[in-house]
Design a protein around this motif. Structure first.
Motif, PDB file in Angstrom:
ATOM      1  N   ARG A  15       0.920  -1.258  -0.049  1.00 29.46           N
ATOM      2  CA  ARG A  15       0.039  -0.035   0.077  1.00 29.46           C
ATOM      3  C   ARG A  15       0.956   1.134  -0.006  1.00 29.46           C
ATOM      4  NH1 ARG A  15      -5.349   0.821   1.068  1.00 29.46           N
ATOM      5  NH2 ARG A  15      -5.895   2.767   2.085  1.00 29.46           N
ATOM      6  N   ALA A  16       2.003   1.275   0.852  1.00 35.80           N
ATOM      7  CA  ALA A  16       2.956   2.363   0.883  1.00 35.80           C
ATOM      8  C   ALA A  16       3.519   2.663  -0.650  1.00 35.80           C
ATOM      9  CB  ALA A  16       3.882   2.105   2.129  1.00 35.80           C
ATOM     10  N   GLU A  17       3.813   1.452  -1.097  1.00 41.42           N
ATOM     11  CA  GLU A  17       4.399   1.653  -2.593  1.00 41.42           C
ATOM     12  C   GLU A  17       3.481   2.446  -3.453  1.00 41.42           C
ATOM     13  OE1 GLU A  17       7.707  -1.794  -2.854  1.00 41.42           O
ATOM     14  OE2 GLU A  17       5.839  -2.277  -3.086  1.00 41.42           O
ATOM     15  N   HIS A  18       2.303   1.882  -3.624  1.00 36.51           N
ATOM     16  CA  HIS A  18       1.248   2.471  -4.359  1.00 36.51           C
ATOM     17  C   HIS A  18       1.052   4.154  -3.835  1.00 36.51           C
ATOM     18  CE1 HIS A  18      -0.799  -0.900  -6.545  1.00 36.51           C
ATOM     19  NE2 HIS A  18      -0.420  -1.537  -5.325  1.00 36.51           N
ATOM     20  N   LEU A  19       0.805   4.325  -2.665  1.00 39.17           N
ATOM     21  CA  LEU A  19       0.625   5.656  -2.283  1.00 39.17           C
ATOM     22  C   LEU A  19       1.975   6.635  -2.753  1.00 39.17           C
ATOM     23  CD1 LEU A  19      -1.137   5.136   0.913  1.00 39.17           C
ATOM     24  CD2 LEU A  19      -2.006   6.009  -1.203  1.00 39.17           C
ATOM     25  N   ALA A  20       3.144   5.964  -2.712  1.00 43.33           N
ATOM     26  CA  ALA A  20       4.527   6.815  -3.106  1.00 43.33           C
ATOM     27  C   ALA A  20       4.378   6.912  -4.378  1.00 43.33           C
ATOM     28  CB  ALA A  20       5.565   5.970  -2.602  1.00 43.33           C
ATOM     29  N   ASN A  21       3.997   5.817  -5.384  1.00 46.95           N
ATOM     30  CA  ASN A  21       3.689   5.986  -6.717  1.00 46.95           C
ATOM     31  C   ASN A  21       2.870   7.057  -6.819  1.00 46.95           C
ATOM     32  OD1 ASN A  21       4.346   5.136  -9.500  1.00 46.95           O
ATOM     33  ND2 ASN A  21       2.348   4.560  -9.536  1.00 46.95           N
ATOM     34  N   VAL A  22       1.460   7.452  -6.384  1.00 46.22           N
ATOM     35  CA  VAL A  22       0.616   8.271  -6.452  1.00 46.22           C
ATOM     36  C   VAL A  22       1.279   9.679  -6.413  1.00 46.22           C
ATOM     37  CG1 VAL A  22      -1.624   9.420  -5.795  1.00 46.22           C
ATOM     38  CG2 VAL A  22      -1.210   6.651  -6.156  1.00 46.22           C
ATOM     39  N   GLN A  23       1.809   9.931  -5.174  1.00 49.44           N
ATOM     40  CA  GLN A  23       2.615  11.127  -4.782  1.00 49.44           C
ATOM     41  C   GLN A  23       3.593  11.646  -5.866  1.00 49.44           C
ATOM     42  OE1 GLN A  23       3.947  10.299  -0.883  1.00 49.44           O
ATOM     43  NE2 GLN A  23       2.681  11.786  -0.047  1.00 49.44           N
ATOM     44  N   ALA A  24       4.438  10.549  -6.428  1.00 47.05           N
ATOM     45  CA  ALA A  24       5.623  11.112  -7.463  1.00 47.05           C
ATOM     46  C   ALA A  24       4.717  11.446  -8.530  1.00 47.05           C
ATOM     47  CB  ALA A  24       6.096   9.814  -7.572  1.00 47.05           C
ATOM     48  N   THR A  25       3.617  10.671  -9.163  1.00 44.30           N
ATOM     49  CA  THR A  25       3.005  11.117 -10.355  1.00 44.30           C
ATOM     50  C   THR A  25       2.237  12.592 -10.343  1.00 44.30           C
ATOM     51  OG1 THR A  25       2.387   8.834 -10.737  1.00 44.30           O
ATOM     52  CG2 THR A  25       1.020  10.327 -11.745  1.00 44.30           C
ATOM     53  N   ILE A  26       1.787  12.600  -9.081  1.00 49.65           N
ATOM     54  CA  ILE A  26       1.039  13.985  -8.968  1.00 49.65           C
ATOM     55  C   ILE A  26       2.152  15.143  -8.753  1.00 49.65           C
ATOM     56  CG2 ILE A  26      -0.169  15.644  -7.042  1.00 49.65           C
ATOM     57  CD1 ILE A  26      -1.717  12.865  -6.327  1.00 49.65           C
ATOM     58  N   ILE A  27       3.236  14.919  -8.321  1.00 48.44           N
ATOM     59  CA  ILE A  27       4.319  15.891  -8.494  1.00 48.44           C
ATOM     60  C   ILE A  27       4.890  16.233  -9.690  1.00 48.44           C
ATOM     61  CG2 ILE A  27       6.716  16.448  -7.739  1.00 48.44           C
ATOM     62  CD1 ILE A  27       6.446  14.887  -5.054  1.00 48.44           C
ATOM     63  N   GLY A  28       4.829  15.047 -10.441  1.00 48.23           N
ATOM     64  CA  GLY A  28       5.322  15.202 -12.063  1.00 48.23           C
ATOM     65  C   GLY A  28       4.093  15.873 -12.767  1.00 48.23           C
ATOM     66  N   ALA A  29       2.961  15.619 -12.324  1.00 46.30           N
ATOM     67  CA  ALA A  29       1.798  16.518 -12.925  1.00 46.30           C
ATOM     68  C   ALA A  29       1.774  17.972 -12.438  1.00 46.30           C
ATOM     69  CB  ALA A  29       0.512  15.819 -12.549  1.00 46.30           C
ATOM     70  N   HIS A  30       2.188  18.273 -11.369  1.00 44.52           N
ATOM     71  CA  HIS A  30       2.307  19.766 -11.053  1.00 44.52           C
ATOM     72  C   HIS A  30       3.317  20.479 -11.787  1.00 44.52           C
ATOM     73  CE1 HIS A  30       3.878  23.008  -8.388  1.00 44.52           C
ATOM     74  NE2 HIS A  30       2.495  23.111  -8.114  1.00 44.52           N
ATOM     75  N   LYS A  31       4.462  19.886 -11.969  1.00 45.13           N
ATOM     76  CA  LYS A  31       5.303  20.438 -12.990  1.00 45.13           C
ATOM     77  C   LYS A  31       4.750  20.552 -14.225  1.00 45.13           C
ATOM     78  CE  LYS A  31       9.485  18.654  -9.963  1.00 45.13           C
ATOM     79  NZ  LYS A  31      10.605  18.093  -9.960  1.00 45.13           N
ATOM     80  N   LEU A  32       4.334  19.689 -14.741  1.00 46.09           N
ATOM     81  CA  LEU A  32       3.736  19.608 -16.273  1.00 46.09           C
ATOM     82  C   LEU A  32       2.742  21.061 -16.272  1.00 46.09           C
ATOM     83  CD1 LEU A  32       3.433  16.135 -17.131  1.00 46.09           C
ATOM     84  CD2 LEU A  32       4.869  17.808 -18.356  1.00 46.09           C
ATOM     85  N   ILE A  33       1.891  21.169 -15.135  1.00 41.80           N
ATOM     86  CA  ILE A  33       0.987  22.172 -15.243  1.00 41.80           C
ATOM     87  C   ILE A  33       1.486  23.310 -15.202  1.00 41.80           C
ATOM     88  CG2 ILE A  33      -0.850  23.216 -13.874  1.00 41.80           C
ATOM     89  CD1 ILE A  33      -1.769  20.280 -13.263  1.00 41.80           C
ATOM     90  N   GLU A  34       2.643  23.554 -14.292  1.00 40.56           N
ATOM     91  CA  GLU A  34       3.328  24.935 -14.250  1.00 40.56           C
ATOM     92  C   GLU A  34       4.067  25.208 -15.418  1.00 40.56           C
ATOM     93  OE1 GLU A  34       5.104  28.276 -12.737  1.00 40.56           O
ATOM     94  OE2 GLU A  34       3.625  27.084 -11.939  1.00 40.56           O
ATOM     95  N   ARG A  35       4.560  24.169 -16.139  1.00 43.36           N
ATOM     96  CA  ARG A  35       5.225  24.385 -17.565  1.00 43.36           C
ATOM     97  C   ARG A  35       4.150  24.711 -18.585  1.00 43.36           C
ATOM     98  NH1 ARG A  35       8.244  19.371 -19.900  1.00 43.36           N
ATOM     99  NH2 ARG A  35       9.613  19.700 -18.208  1.00 43.36           N
ATOM    100  N   ALA A  36       3.155  24.276 -18.484  1.00 39.40           N
ATOM    101  CA  ALA A  36       1.940  24.725 -19.265  1.00 39.40           C
ATOM    102  C   ALA A  36       1.458  26.115 -18.966  1.00 39.40           C
ATOM    103  CB  ALA A  36       0.712  23.849 -19.223  1.00 39.40           C
ATOM    104  N   ARG A  37       1.349  26.522 -17.682  1.00 41.97           N
ATOM    105  CA  ARG A  37       1.223  27.838 -17.470  1.00 41.97           C
ATOM    106  C   ARG A  37       1.992  28.715 -18.111  1.00 41.97           C
ATOM    107  NH1 ARG A  37       1.675  31.463 -13.534  1.00 41.97           N
ATOM    108  NH2 ARG A  37       3.619  30.519 -12.444  1.00 41.97           N
ATOM    109  N   VAL A  38       3.267  28.594 -17.836  1.00 45.52           N
ATOM    110  CA  VAL A  38       4.118  29.514 -18.414  1.00 45.52           C
ATOM    111  C   VAL A  38       4.600  29.460 -20.018  1.00 45.52           C
ATOM    112  CG1 VAL A  38       5.126  30.232 -16.120  1.00 45.52           C
ATOM    113  CG2 VAL A  38       6.178  28.477 -17.636  1.00 45.52           C
ATOM    114  N   GLY A  39       4.263  28.376 -20.394  1.00 42.09           N
ATOM    115  CA  GLY A  39       4.474  27.922 -21.842  1.00 42.09           C
ATOM    116  C   GLY A  39       3.488  28.542 -22.878  1.00 42.09           C
ATOM    117  N   GLU A  40       3.818  28.406 -24.091  1.00 39.44           N
ATOM    118  CA  GLU A  40       3.091  28.806 -25.226  1.00 39.44           C
ATOM    119  C   GLU A  40       2.582  27.882 -25.998  1.00 39.44           C
ATOM    120  OE1 GLU A  40       4.897  32.042 -27.149  1.00 39.44           O
ATOM    121  OE2 GLU A  40       5.476  33.025 -25.235  1.00 39.44           O
ATOM    122  N   GLY A  41       1.443  27.942 -26.729  1.00 40.20           N
ATOM    123  CA  GLY A  41       0.982  27.335 -27.644  1.00 40.20           C
ATOM    124  C   GLY A  41       0.909  25.761 -27.522  1.00 40.20           C
ATOM    125  N   SER A  42       1.573  25.000 -28.598  1.00 43.58           N
ATOM    126  CA  SER A  42       1.440  23.634 -28.745  1.00 43.58           C
ATOM    127  C   SER A  42       2.298  22.974 -27.333  1.00 43.58           C
ATOM    128  CB  SER A  42       2.307  23.195 -29.777  1.00 43.58           C
ATOM    129  OG  SER A  42       3.514  23.510 -30.170  1.00 43.58           O
TER     130      SER A  42
END
Length: 71
Positions: A15-42
């Motif tokens: 269970r702890a490994e599953h939750l750690a994987n979810v946390q890491a995925t959310i951190i990665g998504a957060h970084k992508l969202i920040e990149r999208a916020r400051v990025g342009e176009g495609s």
């Protein structure tokens, strides 16, 4: 050299490994969202698309944990 037969029986993640994987995925998504916020176009659209995919994976992982509650 002697030959041996090996059978892989698999390994279930804890269970702890599953939750750690979810946390890491959310951190990665957060970084992508920040990149999208400051990025342009495609580049921005690509980051949003990737973040959405990762968040769906994280949600699926959490749903799987709910199907097998902690004992």
């Amino acid at each position: 050299m002697t030959e041996h037969e090996v059978t892989f029986l698999g390994r279930e993640r804890t269970r702890a490994e599953h939750l750690a994987n979810v946390q890491a995925t959310i951190i990665g998504a957060h970084k992508l969202i920040e990149r999208a916020r400051v990025g342009e176009g495609s580049e921005s659209d690509s980051s949003v698309s990737c973040a959405a995919f990762w968040l769906k994976l994280a949600a699926d992982e959490l749903e799987a944990l709910l199907k097998h509650p902690k004992d």
